[in-house]
Design a protein around this motif. Structure first.
Motif, PDB file in Angstrom:
ATOM      1  N   HIS A 252       0.803  -1.228   0.000  1.00  0.00           N
ATOM      2  CA  HIS A 252       0.000   0.000   0.000  1.00  0.00           C
ATOM      3  C   HIS A 252       0.837   1.280   0.000  1.00  0.00           C
ATOM      4  O   HIS A 252       0.284   2.362  -0.031  1.00  0.00           O
ATOM      5  N   CYS A 320      -0.325  -7.778   1.391  1.00  0.00           N
ATOM      6  CA  CYS A 320      -0.345  -9.112   1.958  1.00  0.00           C
ATOM      7  C   CYS A 320       0.785  -9.968   1.367  1.00  0.00           C
ATOM      8  O   CYS A 320       0.815 -10.173   0.164  1.00  0.00           O
ATOM      9  N   CYS A 435      -8.856  -4.428  -1.634  1.00  0.00           N
ATOM     10  CA  CYS A 435      -8.353  -5.370  -2.641  1.00  0.00           C
ATOM     11  C   CYS A 435      -9.379  -6.419  -3.034  1.00  0.00           C
ATOM     12  O   CYS A 435      -9.095  -7.263  -3.880  1.00  0.00           O
ATOM     13  N   CYS A 460      -7.967   0.242   0.428  1.00  0.00           N
ATOM     14  CA  CYS A 460      -8.715   0.301   1.694  1.00  0.00           C
ATOM     15  C   CYS A 460      -8.288   1.566   2.448  1.00  0.00           C
ATOM     16  O   CYS A 460      -9.068   2.154   3.194  1.00  0.00           O
ATOM     17  N   GLU A 494      -8.444  -8.597   7.201  1.00  0.00           N
ATOM     18  CA  GLU A 494      -7.438  -8.312   8.243  1.00  0.00           C
ATOM     19  C   GLU A 494      -7.866  -7.125   9.114  1.00  0.00           C
ATOM     20  O   GLU A 494      -9.018  -6.699   9.072  1.00  0.00           O
TER      21      GLU A 494
HETATM   22 FE1  SF3 Z   1      -6.111  -6.364   0.954  1.00  0.00          FE
HETATM   23 FE2  SF3 Z   1      -4.288  -7.758   2.158  1.00  0.00          FE
HETATM   24 FE3  SF3 Z   1      -7.074  -6.045   3.294  1.00  0.00          FE
HETATM   25 FE4  SF3 Z   1      -5.919  -3.036   1.775  1.00  0.00          FE
HETATM   26  S1  SF3 Z   1      -3.982  -6.319   0.618  1.00  0.00           S
HETATM   27  S2  SF3 Z   1      -7.311  -4.588   1.714  1.00  0.00           S
HETATM   28  S3  SF3 Z   1      -6.376  -7.923   2.532  1.00  0.00           S
END
Ligand code: SF3
Ligand code: SF4
Length: 553
Positions: A252, A320, A435, A460, A494
């Motif tokens: 991000h 992630c 995502c 997000c 998450e």
């Molecule tokens: Fe996706 Fe892992 Fe949460 Fe930033 S990159 S929204 S799950």
């Protein structure tokens, strides 16, 4: 080990949570226990930081460390025990420094310093075995036998929400945006948790306070991003490769992204975004780099296959991350809070090793077929056409807005979100952020009177933009957000999603549909309470939920 902070946690009849030698995400027992200890150490910093503020003393290094360290404990961020051991020692050092300053200030003013317990007095030992022997009091379930699952679940919800706030505030912090008010509230809530609270009502209040705090963090991050890189504008992004050497950047972090683009300028290396960096193409100052050629790959859970096929270097700037396969372990790098044992980490912002790796690999041998998606419908872009949108609603051209926001994950139940997006009626608009959209953002959605039917607000991290858009629409229609023809379908995975959910609840937003499964830390009693107060509902089927949204009273 016990961890139930994410949606994919182990679920069994006898209880929910990853409790064996390894979590579903790949986090092993040692790392999980060290993460709990780090959180415990951070609470100790907060206990003294909060009291020191009463004497006008603050410690920006400690404030920044708290954000960074909490971010490392998010799902799919850092799996490296060595980094956690170092951070635990650092937490104790910072706590002792603030403690000394607090006690000195108290004595100078002729008052006796408060005698604190729990994390404030914890002395981490130097060796791993000794440290792991200290985990019992730091576990997220500590005290469960005495206080029960509801209280433990509420404490967990606050902690996980704070982890999300920490991630957002850290991204702002690296761009030079900080807020004393945010640090003060953050540390107050951590101090509250350090006291092992047992009053359910006070815990719910603090959970909503985390939501309010997160709104501040999101606002700060929005300012950091837009001041640094301009307001996102609608932009068409190439989704297929371009011939030549290649670097893939995921996560991000826009600051890392800007630095990488700057450091690869004129080198003949093409930079591709992955995952939550796709919306970076909307920012004018990032888009200005001609070698930012497009996006590669899709959802984070597909990375093992897609990274193996990527013929260049890969840089992970935040979640992630999943266990790097040997096929690309030599050419994947981590930065910032991210870590994996044995994977090279860039700690100083100098991405030369990534660039060297990219040059050593063949890159793409030919161009892929043209395929694009459009990004960049953040608040400025959407509010720029607000009149058009409002008119379309008034004339009935737009019937409803479905915000399909949040995370992706590997659970089969997540097909619901693709189904939902595809089944939204032709006269309704889909707004996305996070995502989760990678499952359907290449589908054809068309437009309504020139307004695209799929509007991607961003990461997000851009939840602030979504809230601003909803508030502006409510203002235009002279009603509350709950009265808008808008339904929020939140896919959580998450802890940032926990923070955003708490923000929405703290704003009084009702009727959110949460899925694909509900958080394991929410007990049936807590769920009942949240449903009664906020009409929070689990998802059912795409068809039924759309029907219910369109015909709600
Ligand atoms: Fe996706 Fe892992 Fe949460 Fe930033 S990159 S929204 S799950
Ligand atoms: Fe399990 Fe999620 Fe915790 Fe990983 S982060 S150990 S998958 S609950």
């Amino acid at each position: 080990m016990f961890c139930y902070q994410c949606e994919q946690t182990t679920r069994t009849d006898s209880g929910n949570g990853c409790a064996m030698a390894k979590g579903v995400c790949g986090k092993d027992q040692v790392t999980a226990d060290l993460q709990d200890l780090l959180i415990y150490g951070i609470k100790g910093i907060a206990q003294y930081a909060r009291r020191a503020r009463g004497f006008g003393i603050s410690d920006r290094e400690a404030d920044g460390f708290i954000l960074y360290a909490m971010f490392t404990t998010l799902t799919n961020v850092n799996f490296n025990p060595a980094r956690f051991i170092a951070m635990i020692q650092e937490a104790a050092r910072l706590r002792d420094r603030i403690k000394a300053r607090y006690e000195e200030a108290a004595r100078d003013r002729g008052t006796a310093p408060e005698v604190l317990n729990g994390p404030a007095t914890w002395q981490p030992v130097d060796d791993m075995d000794g440290l792991l022997a200290q985990t019992a009091s730091a576990a997220v379930t500590a005290g469960r036998e005495q206080v029960g699952d509801d209280i433990v679940g509420l404490r967990a919800m606050i902690l996980y929400g704070l982890k999300g706030v920490a991630a957002y505030a850290h991204h702002a912090h690296v761009l030079g945006y900080e807020s004393d008010e945010l640090y003060t509230r953050f540390e107050e809530i951590l101090d509250f948790l350090a006291g092992d609270p047992t009053d359910a009502e006070a815990l719910v209040d603090q959970a909503l306070a985390v939501g309010q705090l997160n709104l501040k963090a999101l606002e700060l991050l929005d300012a950091a991003n837009t001041d640094s890189f301009g307001h996102p504008e609608p932009a068409s992004v190439r989704m297929t490769p371009v011939k030549g050497k290649a670097i893939l950047i995921s996560g991000h972090d826009l600051k890392d992204m800007a630095a990488l683009l700057e450091q690869t300028k004129g080198m003949g290396i093409n930079v591709y975004t992955h995952g939550e960096l796709l919306p970076a193409h909307g920012y004018p100052k990032l888009r200005a780099y001609p070698h930012l050629v497009g996006n590669y790959g899709g959802a984070w859970q597909d990375q093992t296959r897609e990274f193996a096929e990527f013929p260049g270097a890969i840089l992970m700037t935040s979640n992630c991350l999943v266990e790097p396969h040997p096929r690309y372990r030599q050419r994947i790098f981590t930065a910032g809070p991210v870590g994996w044992p044995g994977v090279r980490h860039i700690a100083n912002g100098d991405f030369s090793p990534v660039i060297q790796a990219a040059l050593a690999f063949p890159g793409f041998q030919e161009d892929g077929p043209e395929q694009t998606v459009t990004v960049g419908f953040a608040r400025n872009a959407v509010l720029g056409v607000a009149d058009k949108v409002v008119d379309a609603v008034k004339t009935g051209a737009i019937r409803h807005f479905f915000l399909i926001g949040g995370c992706d994950g590997a659970a089969p139940g997540r097909n619901y979100y693709t189904d939902l997006a595809d089944r939204v009626p032709e006269d309704s608009v889909v707004l996305t952020l996070g995502c989760g959209k990678y499952r359907f953002n290449r589908h054809e959605f068309g437009a309504i009177g020139g307004i695209p039917r799929l509007l991607d607000i961003g990461q997000c991290n851009d939840a602030y933009s979504a809230i601003q858009i909803a508030s502006a629409l409510a203002q235009a229609f002279n009603c509350g957000v709950n009265d808008l023809p808008l339904s929020l379908m939140v896919s959580w995975f998450e802890q940032k999603a926990v923070a955003v959910l708490l923000t929405l609840l703290s704003l009084g937003i009702r009727g959110i549909r949460l899925g694909p499964s509900l958080p394991a830390f929410l007990t049936p009693a807590l769920l009942e309470q949240l449903s009664a107060r906020f009409d929070l509902k689990p998802i059912t089927t795409a068809e039924a939920d759309i029907e219910a949204a369109l015909h709600r009273a």
